[in-house]
Design a protein around this motif. Structure first.
Motif, PDB file in Angstrom:
ATOM      1  N   LYS A 232       0.831  -1.208   0.000  1.00 19.07           N
ATOM      2  CA  LYS A 232       0.000   0.000   0.000  1.00 19.07           C
ATOM      3  C   LYS A 232       0.866   1.258   0.000  1.00 19.07           C
ATOM      4  CE  LYS A 232      -3.917  -2.074   2.393  1.00 19.07           C
ATOM      5  NZ  LYS A 232      -4.706  -2.092   3.636  1.00 19.07           N
ATOM      6  N   ARG A 233       1.949   1.246   0.769  1.00 18.46           N
ATOM      7  CA  ARG A 233       2.858   2.396   0.801  1.00 18.46           C
ATOM      8  C   ARG A 233       3.506   2.614  -0.571  1.00 18.46           C
ATOM      9  NH1 ARG A 233       4.929   0.263   6.224  1.00 18.46           N
ATOM     10  NH2 ARG A 233       3.572   1.347   7.686  1.00 18.46           N
ATOM     11  N   ALA A 234       3.866   1.528  -1.229  1.00 24.14           N
ATOM     12  CA  ALA A 234       4.478   1.643  -2.565  1.00 24.14           C
ATOM     13  C   ALA A 234       3.493   2.260  -3.560  1.00 24.14           C
ATOM     14  CB  ALA A 234       4.938   0.271  -3.049  1.00 24.14           C
ATOM     15  N   ILE A 235       2.230   1.886  -3.461  1.00 26.42           N
ATOM     16  CA  ILE A 235       1.207   2.461  -4.343  1.00 26.42           C
ATOM     17  C   ILE A 235       1.058   3.954  -4.061  1.00 26.42           C
ATOM     18  CG2 ILE A 235      -1.266   2.473  -4.878  1.00 26.42           C
ATOM     19  CD1 ILE A 235      -1.212  -0.588  -4.353  1.00 26.42           C
ATOM     20  N   GLU A 236       0.985   4.334  -2.786  1.00 23.97           N
ATOM     21  CA  GLU A 236       0.862   5.750  -2.429  1.00 23.97           C
ATOM     22  C   GLU A 236       2.076   6.550  -2.896  1.00 23.97           C
ATOM     23  OE1 GLU A 236       0.185   5.936   1.787  1.00 23.97           O
ATOM     24  OE2 GLU A 236      -1.987   5.810   1.523  1.00 23.97           O
ATOM     25  N   ARG A 237       3.283   5.999  -2.692  1.00 23.83           N
ATOM     26  CA  ARG A 237       4.491   6.705  -3.145  1.00 23.83           C
ATOM     27  C   ARG A 237       4.453   6.924  -4.654  1.00 23.83           C
ATOM     28  NH1 ARG A 237       7.085   3.979   0.999  1.00 23.83           N
ATOM     29  NH2 ARG A 237       7.477   2.153  -0.264  1.00 23.83           N
ATOM     30  N   ALA A 238       4.036   5.908  -5.402  1.00 26.86           N
ATOM     31  CA  ALA A 238       3.970   6.040  -6.860  1.00 26.86           C
ATOM     32  C   ALA A 238       2.912   7.065  -7.267  1.00 26.86           C
ATOM     33  CB  ALA A 238       3.668   4.684  -7.498  1.00 26.86           C
ATOM     34  N   MET A 239       1.778   7.080  -6.569  1.00 27.83           N
ATOM     35  CA  MET A 239       0.714   8.024  -6.920  1.00 27.83           C
ATOM     36  C   MET A 239       1.110   9.475  -6.666  1.00 27.83           C
ATOM     37  SD  MET A 239      -2.653   5.913  -5.668  1.00 27.83           S
ATOM     38  CE  MET A 239      -3.512   7.389  -5.317  1.00 27.83           C
ATOM     39  N   PHE A 240       1.888   9.709  -5.623  1.00 28.87           N
ATOM     40  CA  PHE A 240       2.272  11.080  -5.309  1.00 28.87           C
ATOM     41  C   PHE A 240       3.620  11.474  -5.901  1.00 28.87           C
ATOM     42  CE2 PHE A 240      -0.837  10.443  -1.886  1.00 28.87           C
ATOM     43  CZ  PHE A 240      -1.598  11.583  -2.062  1.00 28.87           C
ATOM     44  N   PHE A 241       4.613  10.580  -5.855  1.00 27.01           N
ATOM     45  CA  PHE A 241       5.981  10.964  -6.198  1.00 27.01           C
ATOM     46  C   PHE A 241       6.596  10.162  -7.343  1.00 27.01           C
ATOM     47  CE2 PHE A 241       5.402  11.783  -1.611  1.00 27.01           C
ATOM     48  CZ  PHE A 241       5.437  13.168  -1.666  1.00 27.01           C
ATOM     49  N   GLY A 242       5.803   9.377  -8.060  1.00 26.99           N
ATOM     50  CA  GLY A 242       6.323   8.558  -9.150  1.00 26.99           C
ATOM     51  C   GLY A 242       6.838   9.392 -10.317  1.00 26.99           C
ATOM     52  N   ARG A 243       7.746   8.808 -11.079  1.00 23.90           N
ATOM     53  CA  ARG A 243       8.315   9.440 -12.270  1.00 23.90           C
ATOM     54  C   ARG A 243       7.969   8.590 -13.482  1.00 23.90           C
ATOM     55  NH1 ARG A 243       8.692  13.641 -10.148  1.00 23.90           N
ATOM     56  NH2 ARG A 243      10.340  14.293  -8.779  1.00 23.90           N
ATOM     57  N   ARG A 244       7.371   9.208 -14.494  1.00 23.76           N
ATOM     58  CA  ARG A 244       7.023   8.466 -15.707  1.00 23.76           C
ATOM     59  C   ARG A 244       8.296   8.159 -16.480  1.00 23.76           C
ATOM     60  NH1 ARG A 244       3.799  11.766 -19.840  1.00 23.76           N
ATOM     61  NH2 ARG A 244       5.891  12.425 -20.365  1.00 23.76           N
ATOM     62  N   GLN A 245       8.546   6.859 -16.694  1.00 22.17           N
ATOM     63  CA  GLN A 245       9.739   6.428 -17.424  1.00 22.17           C
ATOM     64  C   GLN A 245       9.418   5.152 -18.194  1.00 22.17           C
ATOM     65  OE1 GLN A 245      13.487   6.250 -15.178  1.00 22.17           O
ATOM     66  NE2 GLN A 245      12.318   6.979 -13.429  1.00 22.17           N
ATOM     67  N   SER A 246      10.182   4.918 -19.221  1.00 26.21           N
ATOM     68  CA  SER A 246      10.132   3.657 -19.951  1.00 26.21           C
ATOM     69  C   SER A 246      11.574   3.271 -20.259  1.00 26.21           C
ATOM     70  CB  SER A 246       9.337   3.799 -21.242  1.00 26.21           C
ATOM     71  OG  SER A 246       9.309   2.574 -21.926  1.00 26.21           O
ATOM     72  N   PHE A 247      11.965   2.073 -19.882  1.00 23.84           N
ATOM     73  CA  PHE A 247      13.335   1.630 -20.111  1.00 23.84           C
ATOM     74  C   PHE A 247      13.344   0.124 -20.313  1.00 23.84           C
ATOM     75  CE2 PHE A 247      12.443   2.055 -15.622  1.00 23.84           C
ATOM     76  CZ  PHE A 247      12.806   0.834 -15.099  1.00 23.84           C
TER      77      PHE A 247
END
Length: 182
Positions: free
Chosen positions: A42-57
């Motif tokens: 759940k914390r990982a989902i919240e971190r991605a929703m607020f502070f995630g960076r869009r990337q493709s690699f």
């Protein structure tokens, strides 16, 4: 065009067969570990929703498939950003920021919406706002069916639903987002 990726978030949770068979004081170890892994997920989902960076690699091998990460609010919000680091946190500064924030979006007063926005912030932010608006914050039932009770502040520009976020503590203690959920 604005776009985002869908990120697959996985948190592994493992234990050995003997660990699963041993009865400990309280719950068995797998039950505790599953609960802890669920919290971390759940914390990982919240971190991605607020502070995630869009990337493709892609990985180093030629057969590697692309991996994508999603952008969060911090990544996408480019305008209407307020910096309070040098200025004192006063009711006037907050009200002026709210005046500007409550204007936009489907629920914004310029669009004829009901002017309800969510304030996601660190515990420090929530404490400061509660001390500033002691007699103006109300505990209201937001959803009658679920019984969801939240603290709201009714400003002249609209209602602010206050939601403390534990992931904002520590490194992101100074962060807060005002979000139009529509």
């Amino acid at each position: 065009r604005n776009y985002n990726y869908t990120q697959i978030l996985r948190n592994s949770c493992a234990w050995t067969r003997p660990d699963g068979a041993i009865t400990l004081y309280g719950k068995k170890d797998p039950e505790n570990e599953t609960f802890k892994c669920g919290l971390e997920h759940k914390r990982a989902i919240e971190r991605a929703m607020f502070f995630g960076r869009r990337q493709s690699f892609t990985g180093a091998s030629s057969a590697a498939k692309p991996q994508r990460t999603m952008g969060g609010l911090e990544y996408f919000i480019q305008s209407n950003v307020f910096e309070f680091s040098g200025a004192p946190l006063t009711p006037r500064n907050i009200t002026e920021a709210l005046e500007h924030s409550m204007k936009y979006g489907e629920n914004g007063y310029e669009q004829g919406g009901k002017s309800t926005k969510w304030f996601f912030g660190s515990r420090r932010w929530i404490t400061e706002l509660e001390l500033m608006w002691t007699d103006k914050i109300q505990l209201r039932t937001l959803d009658e069916k679920m019984g969801l009770k939240v603290k709201t502040y009714q400003s002249t520009h609209g209602d602010i639903v206050l939601q403390p976020m534990n992931i904002f503590n520590g490194q992101h203690a100074g962060y807060a987002f005002v979000v139009d959920m529509a």
